[in-house]
Design an enzyme around this catalytic site. Structure first.
Site, PDB file in Angstrom:
ATOM      1  N   GLU A   1      -7.895  34.473 -26.325  1.00 39.93           N
ATOM      2  CA  GLU A   1      -8.969  33.532 -25.983  1.00 39.93           C
ATOM      3  C   GLU A   1      -9.981  34.311 -25.161  1.00 39.93           C
ATOM      4  O   GLU A   1      -9.644  34.893 -24.136  1.00 39.93           O
ATOM      5  CB  GLU A   1      -8.443  32.348 -25.170  1.00 39.93           C
ATOM      6  CG  GLU A   1      -9.526  31.307 -24.911  1.00 39.93           C
ATOM      7  CD  GLU A   1      -9.148  30.213 -23.904  1.00 39.93           C
ATOM      8  OE1 GLU A   1      -9.885  29.215 -23.834  1.00 39.93           O
ATOM      9  OE2 GLU A   1      -8.154  30.375 -23.178  1.00 39.93           O
TER      10      GLU A   1
ATOM     11  N   ASN B   1     -14.200  42.618 -19.509  1.00 43.10           N
ATOM     12  CA  ASN B   1     -15.342  42.031 -20.199  1.00 43.10           C
ATOM     13  C   ASN B   1     -15.101  42.128 -21.707  1.00 43.10           C
ATOM     14  O   ASN B   1     -14.767  43.209 -22.213  1.00 43.10           O
ATOM     15  CB  ASN B   1     -16.613  42.797 -19.811  1.00 43.10           C
ATOM     16  CG  ASN B   1     -17.855  42.069 -20.263  1.00 43.10           C
ATOM     17  OD1 ASN B   1     -17.888  41.458 -21.339  1.00 43.10           O
ATOM     18  ND2 ASN B   1     -18.879  42.108 -19.440  1.00 43.10           N
TER      19      ASN B   1
ATOM     20  N   ASP C   1     -20.095  30.197 -22.304  1.00 45.22           N
ATOM     21  CA  ASP C   1     -21.375  30.004 -21.608  1.00 45.22           C
ATOM     22  C   ASP C   1     -22.497  29.974 -22.646  1.00 45.22           C
ATOM     23  O   ASP C   1     -22.584  30.874 -23.480  1.00 45.22           O
ATOM     24  CB  ASP C   1     -21.608  31.155 -20.619  1.00 45.22           C
ATOM     25  CG  ASP C   1     -20.540  31.175 -19.529  1.00 45.22           C
ATOM     26  OD1 ASP C   1     -20.172  30.095 -19.038  1.00 45.22           O
ATOM     27  OD2 ASP C   1     -20.064  32.271 -19.178  1.00 45.22           O
TER      28      ASP C   1
ATOM     29  N   ASP D   1     -19.199  21.711 -26.239  1.00 48.08           N
ATOM     30  CA  ASP D   1     -19.914  20.431 -26.199  1.00 48.08           C
ATOM     31  C   ASP D   1     -21.417  20.691 -26.279  1.00 48.08           C
ATOM     32  O   ASP D   1     -22.198  19.745 -26.212  1.00 48.08           O
ATOM     33  CB  ASP D   1     -19.614  19.676 -24.891  1.00 48.08           C
ATOM     34  CG  ASP D   1     -20.222  20.377 -23.704  1.00 48.08           C
ATOM     35  OD1 ASP D   1     -20.106  21.620 -23.634  1.00 48.08           O
ATOM     36  OD2 ASP D   1     -20.848  19.698 -22.864  1.00 48.08           O
TER      37      ASP D   1
ATOM     38  N   GLU E   1     -10.697  37.189 -19.334  1.00 46.49           N
ATOM     39  CA  GLU E   1     -11.592  36.552 -18.355  1.00 46.49           C
ATOM     40  C   GLU E   1     -12.116  37.629 -17.413  1.00 46.49           C
ATOM     41  O   GLU E   1     -11.347  38.361 -16.817  1.00 46.49           O
ATOM     42  CB  GLU E   1     -10.818  35.473 -17.579  1.00 46.49           C
ATOM     43  CG  GLU E   1     -11.556  34.836 -16.433  1.00 46.49           C
ATOM     44  CD  GLU E   1     -12.923  34.273 -16.819  1.00 46.49           C
ATOM     45  OE1 GLU E   1     -13.001  33.407 -17.689  1.00 46.49           O
ATOM     46  OE2 GLU E   1     -13.928  34.738 -16.230  1.00 46.49           O
TER      47      GLU E   1
ATOM     48  N   THR F   1      -9.060  22.133 -23.097  1.00 47.85           N
ATOM     49  CA  THR F   1      -9.352  23.116 -22.048  1.00 47.85           C
ATOM     50  C   THR F   1      -9.837  22.337 -20.808  1.00 47.85           C
ATOM     51  O   THR F   1     -10.117  21.136 -20.891  1.00 47.85           O
ATOM     52  CB  THR F   1     -10.448  24.103 -22.494  1.00 47.85           C
ATOM     53  OG1 THR F   1     -11.727  23.479 -22.360  1.00 47.85           O
ATOM     54  CG2 THR F   1     -10.248  24.570 -23.925  1.00 47.85           C
ATOM     55  N   GLU F   2      -9.997  23.047 -19.696  1.00 44.71           N
ATOM     56  CA  GLU F   2     -10.501  22.392 -18.479  1.00 44.71           C
ATOM     57  C   GLU F   2     -11.902  21.819 -18.722  1.00 44.71           C
ATOM     58  O   GLU F   2     -12.196  20.680 -18.359  1.00 44.71           O
ATOM     59  CB  GLU F   2     -10.576  23.390 -17.309  1.00 44.71           C
ATOM     60  CG  GLU F   2      -9.247  23.722 -16.659  1.00 44.71           C
ATOM     61  CD  GLU F   2      -8.539  24.917 -17.280  1.00 44.71           C
ATOM     62  OE1 GLU F   2      -8.971  25.397 -18.351  1.00 44.71           O
ATOM     63  OE2 GLU F   2      -7.542  25.378 -16.694  1.00 44.71           O
ATOM     64  N   TYR F   3     -12.771  22.620 -19.346  1.00 46.26           N
ATOM     65  CA  TYR F   3     -14.135  22.161 -19.600  1.00 46.26           C
ATOM     66  C   TYR F   3     -14.149  20.988 -20.582  1.00 46.26           C
ATOM     67  O   TYR F   3     -14.957  20.076 -20.459  1.00 46.26           O
ATOM     68  CB  TYR F   3     -14.996  23.320 -20.130  1.00 46.26           C
ATOM     69  CG  TYR F   3     -15.695  24.078 -19.029  1.00 46.26           C
ATOM     70  CD1 TYR F   3     -14.964  24.775 -18.078  1.00 46.26           C
ATOM     71  CD2 TYR F   3     -17.086  24.094 -18.926  1.00 46.26           C
ATOM     72  CE1 TYR F   3     -15.589  25.467 -17.054  1.00 46.26           C
ATOM     73  CE2 TYR F   3     -17.715  24.783 -17.909  1.00 46.26           C
ATOM     74  CZ  TYR F   3     -16.975  25.468 -16.976  1.00 46.26           C
ATOM     75  OH  TYR F   3     -17.597  26.145 -15.963  1.00 46.26           O
ATOM     76  N   GLU F   4     -13.262  21.059 -21.558  1.00 46.50           N
ATOM     77  CA  GLU F   4     -13.203  19.980 -22.566  1.00 46.50           C
ATOM     78  C   GLU F   4     -12.848  18.657 -21.898  1.00 46.50           C
ATOM     79  O   GLU F   4     -13.451  17.621 -22.197  1.00 46.50           O
ATOM     80  CB  GLU F   4     -12.154  20.362 -23.617  1.00 46.50           C
ATOM     81  CG  GLU F   4     -12.067  19.398 -24.785  1.00 46.50           C
ATOM     82  CD  GLU F   4     -11.201  19.971 -25.907  1.00 46.50           C
ATOM     83  OE1 GLU F   4     -10.735  21.123 -25.789  1.00 46.50           O
ATOM     84  OE2 GLU F   4     -10.992  19.259 -26.893  1.00 46.50           O
TER      85      GLU F   4
HETATM   86  N1  SAM Z   1     -12.667  28.394 -21.784  1.00 46.82           N
HETATM   87  C1  SAM Z   1     -12.641  27.717 -20.504  1.00 46.82           C
HETATM   88  C2  SAM Z   1     -12.691  26.240 -20.701  1.00 46.82           C
HETATM   89  O1  SAM Z   1     -13.032  25.786 -21.802  1.00 46.82           O
HETATM   90  O2  SAM Z   1     -12.379  25.502 -19.763  1.00 46.82           O
HETATM   91  C3  SAM Z   1     -13.764  28.234 -19.567  1.00 46.82           C
HETATM   92  C4  SAM Z   1     -15.160  27.998 -20.006  1.00 46.82           C
HETATM   93  S1  SAM Z   1     -16.360  28.731 -18.902  1.00 46.82           S
HETATM   94  C5  SAM Z   1     -17.816  27.874 -19.291  1.00 46.82           C
HETATM   95  C6  SAM Z   1     -16.662  30.309 -19.649  1.00 46.82           C
HETATM   96  C7  SAM Z   1     -15.802  31.432 -19.100  1.00 46.82           C
HETATM   97  O3  SAM Z   1     -16.011  32.599 -19.867  1.00 46.82           O
HETATM   98  C8  SAM Z   1     -16.129  31.807 -17.649  1.00 46.82           C
HETATM   99  O4  SAM Z   1     -14.948  31.774 -16.880  1.00 46.82           O
HETATM  100  C9  SAM Z   1     -16.709  33.225 -17.752  1.00 46.82           C
HETATM  101  O5  SAM Z   1     -16.398  34.021 -16.630  1.00 46.82           O
HETATM  102  C10 SAM Z   1     -16.034  33.734 -19.027  1.00 46.82           C
HETATM  103  N2  SAM Z   1     -16.802  34.787 -19.729  1.00 46.82           N
HETATM  104  C11 SAM Z   1     -18.100  34.702 -20.109  1.00 46.82           C
HETATM  105  N3  SAM Z   1     -18.490  35.832 -20.716  1.00 46.82           N
HETATM  106  C12 SAM Z   1     -17.391  36.661 -20.730  1.00 46.82           C
HETATM  107  C13 SAM Z   1     -17.166  37.979 -21.229  1.00 46.82           C
HETATM  108  N4  SAM Z   1     -18.150  38.671 -21.808  1.00 46.82           N
HETATM  109  N5  SAM Z   1     -15.939  38.513 -21.068  1.00 46.82           N
HETATM  110  C14 SAM Z   1     -14.944  37.815 -20.447  1.00 46.82           C
HETATM  111  N6  SAM Z   1     -15.099  36.565 -19.960  1.00 46.82           N
HETATM  112  C15 SAM Z   1     -16.309  35.985 -20.103  1.00 46.82           C
END
Ligand code: SAM
Length: 214
Positions: free
Chosen positions: A44, A96, A118, A154, A69, A191-194
């Site tokens: 993921e 990353n 994001d 979303d 993450e 997921t948490e965001y969902e």
């Molecule tokens: N997937 C989770 C959820 O649905 O609850 C978290 C969603 S959150 C909006 C997006 C996450 O992706 C953040 O924690 C951010 O740090 C991580 N993220 C964004 N770009 C990334 C990258 N290039 N590599 C690793 N993590 C990344």
């Protein structure tokens, strides 16, 4: 995601090497050795606090799950969830996703999940979106031939952008839903965001994008 500064996050990661894989580049081509089985490896990208991979690991014990993450302060929440679950088939990587090909060999990954990535709405930030062409190239390199990306969001703009990006890349789109929670899709893992966004009344979009075999 709002970030609180957690200067102890690195220590917590170091104290939990059985969950946050130290020096993950050393496992390139050898992830099945780390898990000590030959089960498929699913990742993921942008895991957040780890609810999805922890629950997926519980429901699918014949697969291995790795959460990627980049924010240390968020990885520490995933440590707690995975630890509590006792699942041995869930791990985290604090890297990353741009550098994915340094951590996985060609064909080492069975499936990629992108959950509530994001959106980066500004045009000048397009390259940061996890469905931008350069990411699709990296995913293709590490996935099995004909590998799949499963995406949920979303955010309508990001969804439409991603569909366009997948299709421009020549991928096949399957099982699309414009309102996942009102659909007949079975086995959804929230997921948490969902949870947060659906509680606010937002619709959840989902699709599966499949790479063509050459
Ligand atoms: N997937 C989770 C959820 O649905 O609850 C978290 C969603 S959150 C909006 C997006 C996450 O992706 C953040 O924690 C951010 O740090 C991580 N993220 C964004 N770009 C990334 C990258 N290039 N590599 C690793 N993590 C990344």
């Amino acid at each position: 995601m709002r970030l609180r500064n957690k200067p102890w996050a690195q220590y917590k990661m170091d104290d939990n090497p059985q969950i946050v894989v130290p020096d993950p580049e050393n496992w390139k081509g050898k992830w099945n050795e780390l898990f000590n089985n030959d089960h498929p490896i699913c990742i993921e990208v942008g895991t957040g606090k780890g609810q999805f991979i922890t629950e997926m690991a519980k429901r699918h014990e014949s697969a291995n799950f790795i959460g990627i993450e980049r924010q240390k302060s968020i990885v520490v929440s995933a440590i707690d969830k995975i630890k509590e679950s006792g699942q041995k088939n869930a791990r985290m990587m604090n890297v990353n996703a741009m550098d994915l090909i340094h951590y996985f060999d060609a064909g080492e990954v069975h499936r990629i999940y992108l959950n509530f990535s994001d959106p980066w709405p500004k045009n000048r930030h397009e390259k940061r979106r996890l469905t931008y062409e350069s990411f699709l190239k990296a995913y293709e390199k590490v996935l099995i031939p004909g590998g799949e990306i499963h995406l949920k969001t979303d955010n309508q703009e990001l969804f439409e952008y991603s569909l366009h990006s997948f299709s421009k890349y020549g991928m096949i789109l399957n099982n699309m839903s414009l309102d996942l929670h009102q659909s007949e899709f079975e086995g959804n893992v929230m997921t948490e965001y969902e949870e947060k966004f659906s509680a606010m009344g937002n619709r959840i979009y989902r699709c599966e994008a499949v790479y063509r075999t050459k």
